[in-house]
Scaffold this motif. Structure first.
Motif, PDB file in Angstrom:
ATOM      1  N   MET A  46     -30.167  37.111  53.411  1.00 52.79           N
ATOM      2  CA  MET A  46     -29.911  36.184  52.344  1.00 52.79           C
ATOM      3  C   MET A  46     -30.401  36.807  51.136  1.00 52.79           C
ATOM      4  O   MET A  46     -31.475  37.111  51.082  1.00 52.79           O
ATOM      5  CB  MET A  46     -30.413  34.940  52.578  1.00 52.79           C
ATOM      6  CG  MET A  46     -30.215  33.746  51.629  1.00 52.79           C
ATOM      7  SD  MET A  46     -30.943  32.247  52.108  1.00 52.79           S
ATOM      8  CE  MET A  46     -30.184  31.692  53.396  1.00 52.79           C
ATOM      9  N   GLN A  87     -28.301  33.423  47.068  1.00 50.66           N
ATOM     10  CA  GLN A  87     -28.188  32.453  48.024  1.00 50.66           C
ATOM     11  C   GLN A  87     -29.280  31.474  48.516  1.00 50.66           C
ATOM     12  O   GLN A  87     -29.162  30.568  48.868  1.00 50.66           O
ATOM     13  CB  GLN A  87     -27.858  33.257  49.374  1.00 50.66           C
ATOM     14  CG  GLN A  87     -26.405  33.908  49.058  1.00 50.66           C
ATOM     15  CD  GLN A  87     -26.189  34.777  50.446  1.00 50.66           C
ATOM     16  OE1 GLN A  87     -27.182  35.658  50.832  1.00 50.66           O
ATOM     17  NE2 GLN A  87     -24.924  35.056  50.918  1.00 50.66           N
ATOM     18  N   MET A  88     -30.518  32.114  48.310  1.00 51.89           N
ATOM     19  CA  MET A  88     -31.854  31.358  48.515  1.00 51.89           C
ATOM     20  C   MET A  88     -31.837  30.195  47.209  1.00 51.89           C
ATOM     21  O   MET A  88     -32.155  29.204  47.757  1.00 51.89           O
ATOM     22  CB  MET A  88     -32.963  32.332  48.252  1.00 51.89           C
ATOM     23  CG  MET A  88     -33.090  33.171  49.396  1.00 51.89           C
ATOM     24  SD  MET A  88     -34.515  34.377  49.268  1.00 51.89           S
ATOM     25  CE  MET A  88     -35.828  33.422  49.268  1.00 51.89           C
ATOM     26  N   GLU A  93     -29.355  28.893  45.749  1.00 55.69           N
ATOM     27  CA  GLU A  93     -28.101  28.047  45.991  1.00 55.69           C
ATOM     28  C   GLU A  93     -28.538  27.082  47.230  1.00 55.69           C
ATOM     29  O   GLU A  93     -28.405  25.839  47.249  1.00 55.69           O
ATOM     30  CB  GLU A  93     -26.882  28.526  46.567  1.00 55.69           C
ATOM     31  CG  GLU A  93     -26.323  29.129  44.965  1.00 55.69           C
ATOM     32  CD  GLU A  93     -25.223  29.995  45.450  1.00 55.69           C
ATOM     33  OE1 GLU A  93     -24.718  30.116  46.534  1.00 55.69           O
ATOM     34  OE2 GLU A  93     -24.790  30.854  44.394  1.00 55.69           O
ATOM     35  N   ARG A  94     -29.381  27.553  48.107  1.00 50.57           N
ATOM     36  CA  ARG A  94     -29.896  26.791  49.255  1.00 50.57           C
ATOM     37  C   ARG A  94     -30.675  25.880  48.876  1.00 50.57           C
ATOM     38  O   ARG A  94     -30.814  24.552  49.348  1.00 50.57           O
ATOM     39  CB  ARG A  94     -30.268  27.772  50.576  1.00 50.57           C
ATOM     40  CG  ARG A  94     -30.575  27.056  51.921  1.00 50.57           C
ATOM     41  CD  ARG A  94     -29.558  27.427  52.809  1.00 50.57           C
ATOM     42  NE  ARG A  94     -29.907  26.698  53.945  1.00 50.57           N
ATOM     43  CZ  ARG A  94     -30.219  27.108  55.253  1.00 50.57           C
ATOM     44  NH1 ARG A  94     -30.450  28.567  55.416  1.00 50.57           N
ATOM     45  NH2 ARG A  94     -30.514  26.377  56.292  1.00 50.57           N
ATOM     46  N   ARG A 133     -31.318  24.480  46.140  1.00 52.71           N
ATOM     47  CA  ARG A 133     -30.697  23.580  45.279  1.00 52.71           C
ATOM     48  C   ARG A 133     -29.934  22.642  46.041  1.00 52.71           C
ATOM     49  O   ARG A 133     -30.037  21.232  45.782  1.00 52.71           O
ATOM     50  CB  ARG A 133     -29.902  24.282  44.281  1.00 52.71           C
ATOM     51  CG  ARG A 133     -29.053  23.166  43.281  1.00 52.71           C
ATOM     52  CD  ARG A 133     -28.248  23.876  42.192  1.00 52.71           C
ATOM     53  NE  ARG A 133     -28.729  24.826  41.519  1.00 52.71           N
ATOM     54  CZ  ARG A 133     -28.639  26.321  41.690  1.00 52.71           C
ATOM     55  NH1 ARG A 133     -27.568  26.829  42.210  1.00 52.71           N
ATOM     56  NH2 ARG A 133     -29.381  27.256  40.927  1.00 52.71           N
ATOM     57  N   ALA A 134     -29.484  23.027  47.166  1.00 55.02           N
ATOM     58  CA  ALA A 134     -28.692  21.937  47.976  1.00 55.02           C
ATOM     59  C   ALA A 134     -29.769  21.115  48.983  1.00 55.02           C
ATOM     60  O   ALA A 134     -29.316  19.917  48.950  1.00 55.02           O
ATOM     61  CB  ALA A 134     -27.982  22.905  49.077  1.00 55.02           C
ATOM     62  N   VAL A 135     -30.860  21.626  49.202  1.00 53.17           N
ATOM     63  CA  VAL A 135     -31.856  21.038  50.060  1.00 53.17           C
ATOM     64  C   VAL A 135     -32.432  20.011  48.879  1.00 53.17           C
ATOM     65  O   VAL A 135     -32.730  18.939  49.389  1.00 53.17           O
ATOM     66  CB  VAL A 135     -32.819  21.904  50.749  1.00 53.17           C
ATOM     67  CG1 VAL A 135     -34.116  21.355  51.002  1.00 53.17           C
ATOM     68  CG2 VAL A 135     -32.269  22.711  51.624  1.00 53.17           C
ATOM     69  N   TRP A 144     -39.669  27.465  48.287  1.00 50.77           N
ATOM     70  CA  TRP A 144     -38.722  26.529  48.113  1.00 50.77           C
ATOM     71  C   TRP A 144     -39.049  25.626  46.731  1.00 50.77           C
ATOM     72  O   TRP A 144     -38.298  25.383  45.885  1.00 50.77           O
ATOM     73  CB  TRP A 144     -38.357  25.326  49.192  1.00 50.77           C
ATOM     74  CG  TRP A 144     -37.700  24.394  48.824  1.00 50.77           C
ATOM     75  CD1 TRP A 144     -36.162  24.226  48.655  1.00 50.77           C
ATOM     76  CD2 TRP A 144     -38.003  23.190  48.370  1.00 50.77           C
ATOM     77  NE1 TRP A 144     -35.834  23.350  48.395  1.00 50.77           N
ATOM     78  CE2 TRP A 144     -36.774  22.421  48.166  1.00 50.77           C
ATOM     79  CE3 TRP A 144     -39.267  22.544  48.166  1.00 50.77           C
ATOM     80  CZ2 TRP A 144     -36.729  21.018  47.507  1.00 50.77           C
ATOM     81  CZ3 TRP A 144     -39.228  21.115  47.546  1.00 50.77           C
ATOM     82  CH2 TRP A 144     -38.046  20.410  47.300  1.00 50.77           C
TER      83      TRP A 144
END
Length: 105
Positions: free
Chosen positions: A1, A5-6, A8-9, A11-13, A74
């Motif tokens: 990743m 991508q990290m 974006e992930r 942000r989604a979490v 995160w």
């Protein structure tokens, strides 16, 4: 990743957490509350680092350390996103400055 991508992930979490917080507390956490959560994670990380030094041993130490480092990452990604910080660019600049200072020594 890759880094994007990290981000974006993360942000989604964070978005999903905001939904759960709104449902549970009537509002999502502020950046200050996210920061306080990060501080708690850093404290947990410190205990695990002690474990690696033999002070606080536990059976799942390596797994717990990896998890806590990821939690801390995160939080950093989430805070950077909240404040519109180009973290990849800031990291590159900071490392360039550090390497330049080290080269002068």
């Amino acid at each position: 990743m890759d880094f994007q991508q990290m981000q974006e992930r993360a942000r989604a979490v964070r978005s999903r957490y905001a939904e759960v917080e709104a449902s549970t507390y009537g509002r999502s956490w502020s950046t200050e509350e996210i920061m306080l959560g990060f501080l708690g994670d850093v404290g947990d990380l410190a205990k695990l680092v002690q474990g690696k030094a033999g002070v606080r041993p536990r059976d799942d130490l390596d797994e717990a350390l990896a998890h806590e480092l990821a939690d801390c990452l995160w939080s950093v990604l989430t805070l950077a996103d909240a404040y519109d910080v180009d973290l990849a660019g800031a990291f590159t600049s900071a490392m360039d400055e550090i390497e330049e200072a080290l080269a002068e020594d």
